[in-house]
Design an enzyme around this catalytic site. Structure first.
Site, PDB file in Angstrom:
ATOM      1  N   HIS A  29      39.212  68.607  51.023  1.00 59.43           N
ATOM      2  CA  HIS A  29      39.717  69.776  50.294  1.00 59.43           C
ATOM      3  C   HIS A  29      40.530  70.727  51.152  1.00 59.43           C
ATOM      4  O   HIS A  29      40.985  71.760  50.665  1.00 59.43           O
ATOM      5  CB  HIS A  29      38.565  70.547  49.628  1.00 59.43           C
ATOM      6  CG  HIS A  29      37.685  71.282  50.599  1.00 59.43           C
ATOM      7  ND1 HIS A  29      36.664  70.679  51.276  1.00 59.43           N
ATOM      8  CD2 HIS A  29      37.692  72.570  51.007  1.00 59.43           C
ATOM      9  CE1 HIS A  29      36.063  71.555  52.062  1.00 59.43           C
ATOM     10  NE2 HIS A  29      36.678  72.719  51.923  1.00 59.43           N
TER      11      HIS A  29
HETATM   12  C1  UD1 Z   1      37.513  77.649  49.431  1.00 59.59           C
HETATM   13  C2  UD1 Z   1      37.594  78.270  50.829  1.00 59.59           C
HETATM   14  C3  UD1 Z   1      37.358  77.180  51.863  1.00 59.59           C
HETATM   15  C4  UD1 Z   1      36.058  76.436  51.598  1.00 59.59           C
HETATM   16  C5  UD1 Z   1      36.034  75.921  50.166  1.00 59.59           C
HETATM   17  C6  UD1 Z   1      34.684  75.336  49.879  1.00 59.59           C
HETATM   18  C7  UD1 Z   1      39.124  80.155  51.131  1.00 59.59           C
HETATM   19  C8  UD1 Z   1      40.431  80.574  51.678  1.00 59.59           C
HETATM   20  N1  UD1 Z   1      38.907  78.823  51.081  1.00 59.59           N
HETATM   21  O1  UD1 Z   1      38.581  76.721  49.321  1.00 59.59           O
HETATM   22  O2  UD1 Z   1      37.279  77.763  53.159  1.00 59.59           O
HETATM   23  O3  UD1 Z   1      35.959  75.375  52.505  1.00 59.59           O
HETATM   24  O4  UD1 Z   1      36.263  77.010  49.258  1.00 59.59           O
HETATM   25  O5  UD1 Z   1      34.685  74.475  48.805  1.00 59.59           O
HETATM   26  O6  UD1 Z   1      38.335  80.985  50.768  1.00 59.59           O
HETATM   27  N2  UD1 Z   1      38.892  75.706  41.439  1.00 59.59           N
HETATM   28  C9  UD1 Z   1      38.351  75.332  40.259  1.00 59.59           C
HETATM   29  N3  UD1 Z   1      37.065  75.685  39.968  1.00 59.59           N
HETATM   30  C10 UD1 Z   1      36.305  76.402  40.822  1.00 59.59           C
HETATM   31  C11 UD1 Z   1      36.868  76.800  42.027  1.00 59.59           C
HETATM   32  C12 UD1 Z   1      38.158  76.454  42.334  1.00 59.59           C
HETATM   33  O7  UD1 Z   1      39.017  74.660  39.446  1.00 59.59           O
HETATM   34  O8  UD1 Z   1      35.128  76.690  40.510  1.00 59.59           O
HETATM   35  C13 UD1 Z   1      40.278  75.299  41.754  1.00 59.59           C
HETATM   36  C14 UD1 Z   1      41.346  76.304  41.334  1.00 59.59           C
HETATM   37  O9  UD1 Z   1      42.453  75.584  40.915  1.00 59.59           O
HETATM   38  C15 UD1 Z   1      41.671  77.002  42.651  1.00 59.59           C
HETATM   39  C16 UD1 Z   1      41.461  75.916  43.667  1.00 59.59           C
HETATM   40  O10 UD1 Z   1      40.381  75.124  43.182  1.00 59.59           O
HETATM   41  O11 UD1 Z   1      42.963  77.525  42.675  1.00 59.59           O
HETATM   42  C17 UD1 Z   1      41.117  76.423  45.061  1.00 59.59           C
HETATM   43  O12 UD1 Z   1      40.007  77.305  45.031  1.00 59.59           O
HETATM   44  P1  UD1 Z   1      39.836  78.446  46.157  1.00 59.59           P
HETATM   45  O13 UD1 Z   1      38.520  79.089  46.046  1.00 59.59           O
HETATM   46  O14 UD1 Z   1      41.046  79.319  46.192  1.00 59.59           O
HETATM   47  O15 UD1 Z   1      39.924  77.619  47.492  1.00 59.59           O
HETATM   48  P2  UD1 Z   1      39.136  76.294  47.910  1.00 59.59           P
HETATM   49  O16 UD1 Z   1      40.137  75.235  48.172  1.00 59.59           O
HETATM   50  O17 UD1 Z   1      38.052  76.030  46.948  1.00 59.59           O
HETATM   51  N1  UDP Z   2      28.499  69.567  48.861  1.00 64.17           N
HETATM   52  C1  UDP Z   2      27.844  69.326  47.655  1.00 64.17           C
HETATM   53  N2  UDP Z   2      28.438  68.525  46.723  1.00 64.17           N
HETATM   54  C2  UDP Z   2      29.640  67.914  46.939  1.00 64.17           C
HETATM   55  C3  UDP Z   2      30.293  68.156  48.176  1.00 64.17           C
HETATM   56  C4  UDP Z   2      29.701  69.001  49.097  1.00 64.17           C
HETATM   57  O1  UDP Z   2      26.742  69.834  47.435  1.00 64.17           O
HETATM   58  O2  UDP Z   2      30.112  67.183  46.056  1.00 64.17           O
HETATM   59  C5  UDP Z   2      27.872  70.472  49.842  1.00 64.17           C
HETATM   60  C6  UDP Z   2      27.705  69.926  51.236  1.00 64.17           C
HETATM   61  O3  UDP Z   2      26.499  69.213  51.377  1.00 64.17           O
HETATM   62  C7  UDP Z   2      27.709  71.180  52.081  1.00 64.17           C
HETATM   63  C8  UDP Z   2      28.669  72.077  51.337  1.00 64.17           C
HETATM   64  O4  UDP Z   2      28.753  71.575  50.015  1.00 64.17           O
HETATM   65  O5  UDP Z   2      26.425  71.777  52.071  1.00 64.17           O
HETATM   66  C9  UDP Z   2      30.012  72.069  52.005  1.00 64.17           C
HETATM   67  O6  UDP Z   2      30.926  72.741  51.224  1.00 64.17           O
HETATM   68  P1  UDP Z   2      32.490  72.482  51.307  1.00 64.17           P
HETATM   69  O7  UDP Z   2      32.764  71.169  51.947  1.00 64.17           O
HETATM   70  O8  UDP Z   2      33.017  72.737  49.947  1.00 64.17           O
HETATM   71  O9  UDP Z   2      32.974  73.692  52.210  1.00 64.17           O
HETATM   72  P2  UDP Z   2      33.157  73.913  53.785  1.00 64.17           P
HETATM   73  O10 UDP Z   2      31.861  73.654  54.446  1.00 64.17           O
HETATM   74  O11 UDP Z   2      34.265  73.011  54.241  1.00 64.17           O
HETATM   75  O12 UDP Z   2      33.600  75.335  53.884  1.00 64.17           O
END
Ligand code: UD1
Ligand code: UDP
Length: 363
Positions: free
Chosen positions: A205
């Site tokens: 991601h």
């Molecule tokens: C965010 C964090 C990242 C973290 C990740 C964990 C920032 C800058 N990034 O990235 O550090 O590793 O979360 O998963 O804060 N979306 C949905 N449903 C949701 C949430 C998001 O559809 O419930 C989609 C939307 O299109 C959104 C995109 O995902 O624009 C990105 O979501 P966003 O929270 O901006 O960043 P992440 O890539 O999730």
């Molecule tokens: N995780 C989860 N379901 C998934 C993928 C990840 O429960 O399908 C959990 C994973 O075990 C870890 C956390 O989500 O505890 C990590 O989150 P993510 O990779 O979204 O964010 P990051 O750690 O990169 O910020």
């Protein structure tokens, strides 16, 4: 002692669970939970509250998705009146997401003490939005709780007074150790028709990987080769899901017979999936740490890591995103050529208790 604890995105929920519990158990700290709403899908949010026993948020700011500037600004606008209304002793933020810096900034501007859990991690790559969030949050925090010694060293190097820095261990690992046995009961291997040790788990991601069709394509080239050898299970993050479609890469993925694309999994199913995998391929931060504890080989598809201990003594290898490098690292693992990990200091399940005792002593 009232503390506003902030969560917004998936990894935050996993980190806050033991902190909420330890605060409540102390009977001294009154933790109030604020959900910014950065993540909002059931599978990215609610599921974790249910499975990890996190109390329902006291306040939900419901900001949702937007550009970095808009999302950060909306969180700040919505969080400021909450802080004014509840007048806490401190605000506690975790990790490195936009909700972390947005709420941190609001707190310090109102003269409220700021606590950062998972402080000091550095990838030394300022093109990562998380690195900017980490640097800024740490520079304004009053209490900085670190998961590994590199975090302490980075903060000292940046001039943070050492009285503010505490090496306490890892709250994400508190949650893992607490739920490991429960996760063994998950039915996910049967549901996906998998054998223990007979598949690879994949998550992607990071914007540097999935917002760039060339890099994403290079990773898919490697996955195409690997899935001929071993099934790959890919619980797909919403960001990645939307990008696959907009880059027209979804068709390509569908043509890989041994790669199973599935919805994001709940915590217990995902823990079981990781723990039973032959290897994990990921660009996640938290998963590098979890695989170290689980002693499952992890290939990190990035140029760097902010969690060097997982490479130094854990099961993690940072392999970048070049097709041939991913494939050759995969082959080494399959040929048994990898080192079993050791457990990093203080990753023992008691980090949240240490944080709470230090807060009670020091605030
Ligand atoms: C965010 C964090 C990242 C973290 C990740 C964990 C920032 C800058 N990034 O990235 O550090 O590793 O979360 O998963 O804060 N979306 C949905 N449903 C949701 C949430 C998001 O559809 O419930 C989609 C939307 O299109 C959104 C995109 O995902 O624009 C990105 O979501 P966003 O929270 O901006 O960043 P992440 O890539 O999730
Ligand atoms: N995780 C989860 N379901 C998934 C993928 C990840 O429960 O399908 C959990 C994973 O075990 C870890 C956390 O989500 O505890 C990590 O989150 P993510 O990779 O979204 O964010 P990051 O750690 O990169 O910020």
């Amino acid at each position: 002692m009232r503390i506003l604890c902030v969560v917004g995105a998936r990894p935050n929920f996993i980190k806050i669970a033991p902190i909420m519990k330890a605060c409540k158990a102390s009977k001294i700290i009154e933790p109030l939970l604020v959900h910014t709403g950065q993540h909002y899908n059931r599978r990215m949010s609610d599921l974790f509250f249910h499975q990890l026993g996190i109390p329902k948020p006291d306040i939900n700011l419901e900001v949702g998705s937007a550009s970095h500037a808009v999302q950060t600004a909306e969180i700040m606008k919505a969080f400021e009146p909450v802080v004014l209304n509840y007048n806490p002793e401190a605000v506690l933020v975790v990790g490195d997401v936009n909700s972390t810096i947005a709420c941190g900034l609001v707190a310090v501007k109102l003269g409220i003490k700021l606590i950062h859990v998972e402080a000091g991690l550095r990838s030394i790559d300022r093109s990562m939005p998380e690195e900017i969030n980490r640097l800024l949050t740490d520079s304004i925090s009053d209490f900085l709780f670190c998961t590994e010694q590199s975090g302490v060293d980075n903060l000292i190097r940046e001039g943070i007074p050492k009285e503010k820095i505490f090496l306490v261990g890892n709250v994400m690992i508190d949650t893992l150790l607490k739920n490991k046995i429960k996760a063994e009961g998950s039915n996910i291997l049967n549901q996906l028709n998998l054998n223990r040790n007979g598949y690879a788990a994949l998550t992607l991601h990071r914007p540097a990987n999935v917002d760039n069709p060339v890099v994403f394509g290079r990773i898919l080239d490697a996955l195409e080769v690997i899935q001929k050898d071993i099934p790959i299970i890919f619980p797909i993050h919403p960001r990645t899901h939307w990008n696959l479609a907009s880059f027209h890469l979804d068709k390509r993925l569908e043509e890989l017979p041994n790669l199973q694309l599935i919805d994001p999994l709940g915590y217990l199913d995902f823990l079981k999936l990781m723990a039973s995998a032959r290897l994990v391929l990921t660009d996640s931060g938290g998963i590098q740490e979890e695989t170290t504890i689980l002693k499952v080989p992890c290939l990190t598809l990035r140029k760097n890591t902010e969690r060097p201990i997982t490479v130094e003594i854990g099961s993690n290898q940072v392999v970048g995103t070049k097709t041939e490098n991913i494939i050759s690292a995969y082959k080494k693992i399959i040929n048994g050529n990898w080192r079993e990990s050791q457990i990093p200091p203080l990753w023992d399940g008691n980090a949240a208790e240490r944080i709470v005792s230090l807060l009670i002593k020091n605030i």
